[in-house]
Design an enzyme around this catalytic site. Sequence first.
Site, PDB file in Angstrom:
ATOM      1  N   PHE A  50      48.575  43.937  38.909  1.00 56.10           N
ATOM      2  CA  PHE A  50      47.355  43.790  39.707  1.00 56.10           C
ATOM      3  C   PHE A  50      47.535  44.232  41.158  1.00 56.10           C
ATOM      4  O   PHE A  50      46.554  44.525  41.852  1.00 56.10           O
ATOM      5  CB  PHE A  50      46.850  42.342  39.643  1.00 56.10           C
ATOM      6  CG  PHE A  50      47.516  41.371  40.583  1.00 56.10           C
ATOM      7  CD1 PHE A  50      46.917  41.025  41.786  1.00 56.10           C
ATOM      8  CD2 PHE A  50      48.722  40.773  40.257  1.00 56.10           C
ATOM      9  CE1 PHE A  50      47.514  40.112  42.648  1.00 56.10           C
ATOM     10  CE2 PHE A  50      49.324  39.857  41.105  1.00 56.10           C
ATOM     11  CZ  PHE A  50      48.710  39.522  42.312  1.00 56.10           C
ATOM     12  N   LYS A  51      48.771  44.319  41.607  1.00 57.50           N
ATOM     13  CA  LYS A  51      49.004  44.726  42.995  1.00 57.50           C
ATOM     14  C   LYS A  51      48.488  46.149  43.259  1.00 57.50           C
ATOM     15  O   LYS A  51      48.173  46.501  44.391  1.00 57.50           O
ATOM     16  CB  LYS A  51      50.490  44.644  43.330  1.00 57.50           C
ATOM     17  CG  LYS A  51      51.141  43.289  43.050  1.00 57.50           C
ATOM     18  CD  LYS A  51      50.555  42.161  43.856  1.00 57.50           C
ATOM     19  CE  LYS A  51      51.112  40.806  43.488  1.00 57.50           C
ATOM     20  NZ  LYS A  51      52.478  40.542  43.871  1.00 57.50           N
ATOM     21  N   ASP A  52      48.398  46.969  42.200  1.00 57.10           N
ATOM     22  CA  ASP A  52      47.870  48.332  42.370  1.00 57.10           C
ATOM     23  C   ASP A  52      46.439  48.335  42.883  1.00 57.10           C
ATOM     24  O   ASP A  52      46.012  49.283  43.548  1.00 57.10           O
ATOM     25  CB  ASP A  52      47.893  49.089  41.033  1.00 57.10           C
ATOM     26  CG  ASP A  52      49.293  49.449  40.582  1.00 57.10           C
ATOM     27  OD1 ASP A  52      50.140  49.728  41.447  1.00 57.10           O
ATOM     28  OD2 ASP A  52      49.542  49.447  39.360  1.00 57.10           O
ATOM     29  N   LEU A  59      47.207  48.028  46.531  1.00 57.38           N
ATOM     30  CA  LEU A  59      48.219  48.895  47.135  1.00 57.38           C
ATOM     31  C   LEU A  59      47.993  50.377  46.884  1.00 57.38           C
ATOM     32  O   LEU A  59      48.669  51.211  47.472  1.00 57.38           O
ATOM     33  CB  LEU A  59      49.606  48.455  46.688  1.00 57.38           C
ATOM     34  CG  LEU A  59      50.055  47.192  47.432  1.00 57.38           C
ATOM     35  CD1 LEU A  59      51.210  46.498  46.735  1.00 57.38           C
ATOM     36  CD2 LEU A  59      50.424  47.521  48.875  1.00 57.38           C
ATOM     37  N   THR A 104      54.753  43.477  43.762  1.00 62.90           N
ATOM     38  CA  THR A 104      54.327  44.064  45.034  1.00 62.90           C
ATOM     39  C   THR A 104      55.241  45.204  45.454  1.00 62.90           C
ATOM     40  O   THR A 104      54.787  46.234  45.938  1.00 62.90           O
ATOM     41  CB  THR A 104      54.288  42.994  46.148  1.00 62.90           C
ATOM     42  OG1 THR A 104      53.217  42.087  45.889  1.00 62.90           O
ATOM     43  CG2 THR A 104      54.053  43.617  47.516  1.00 62.90           C
TER      44      THR A 104
END
Length: 497
Positions: free
Chosen positions: A112-114, A117, A147
């Site tokens: 989910f960090k994509d 980011l 992350t």
Amino acid sequence: MFYRSTRNSGVNVTSAQAIAQGISEDGGLFVPSEIPAISMDDIKKLGEMSYAERALFVFSKFLTDYTEAEIRYCVEGAYNTKNFDTENIAELAHLFDGTYMLELWHGPTCAFKDMALQILPYLLTTATKKINLDKKVVILVATSGDTGKAALEGFKDVPGTEILVFYPDNGVSAMQKKQMTTQEGQNVGVCAIKGNFDDAQNGVKAIFTNKEIGEKLAENGMMFSSANSINWGRLAPQIIYYVSSYAQLLKDGEIAEGDKINIVVPTGNFGNILAGYYAKKMGVPVNKLICASNANNVLTDFIKTGVYDRNRQFYATISPSMDILISSNLERLLYHLCGENDAQIREWFGKLASEGRYEVTDEVKKILAEEFYAGCCDDEKTKATIKEYYDKYSYTCDTHTAVAVSVYEEYVKATGDKTKTVIASTASPYKFSGSVLSALGKDNGSDEFTLVEELGKASGMPIPASLASLKDKEIRFSEVIAKDEMKDFVFRALNVK
């Protein structure tokens, strides 16, 4: 709109300054001076838009110093089928009646960090131009697994930036480690530390707020910024997928206008669920925010008792991205809940630093109980949940999503609440193939990439190309240091004497 520091309400900066700087000089986190409102009419219109267009709308409420053209450049550069394997960017899978999986792992690093980011490099480089910064921006990152890779991939070879990532040596999955240590790019650096994520996060914060280090960098034409969720540019993009989910459910006829939904989030650093809180305060009809923790259940205890106590055993679990005892983003929530009383925040977080513990007021405890429900589950229950949902629904969860599913089941049993619910699915099961296969009774003890192939057969899900391609990649970064050597590593990596 301007941004204040949680530890000094007198600080007043633009969103560009907040994103470029990452963290306030006083150690506080930047928060918006007000939470902008969106109407049900706005949400209905968003239902007819693409994800990038929904992002443009939400960002325009928070990044008021960015022009529409600047925001459009950012969202169109990030949210497209080059970066994500679905046109919807964030997929909503209808799991069973009234329950939906918000799949946030269709980006390049399968986590989910994509969602944040992929866009942060655009937001950051645009910000530096807006405020006329002529320094190279050095991104410092502490990661519990996801992350780090998402930030490395986002900032890889971005002009005017360097990125250095620290991760706990024995605190990430084999796939997460492989993703980071094989990272391509001329402006990237990765280093393991002997310790846990909290040690890495504390080390990064200490470097950020050390004036002597900052001055040394400035002498060399550099400045620090962050890609962790302490940076508002990381958190703001996460608000979008909650707004987008409600708009999509409304458009698809799954809910009626004004119906409330629950949001369930597996979280360690509290950023992902805090984004849901901001969405609610903007006007998205949310009933309950359900905070799911693994065996490191400091947030569960806090929400239930109002006492935050990190003086407890640390567990290395099969959901390593949540193996955290100091939840940074909680500071933002508490700043809002205590009436933006910066003195109170300084007191509480001063006690956290010196004693490892603080207790909030009765008024804050009351609001916490109204807004949130909290639960936790250990590795055994996590594995049982993966197996249960695989057998019942032919749906394969990763270890973090399974924590959320387990806590949601506990919530329904405890409350009888039948409100339609969105569960944040935060990672592809392929990132934790060994643990998922073990839960399914299919782990044969093979190497990571054989396990990926086995999981592909068991799940029927396509193996992400970005993970399959790691098998033959060369390890570029293998250094392991003590946690008190992080500053030295930074100076060496940047060639600062």
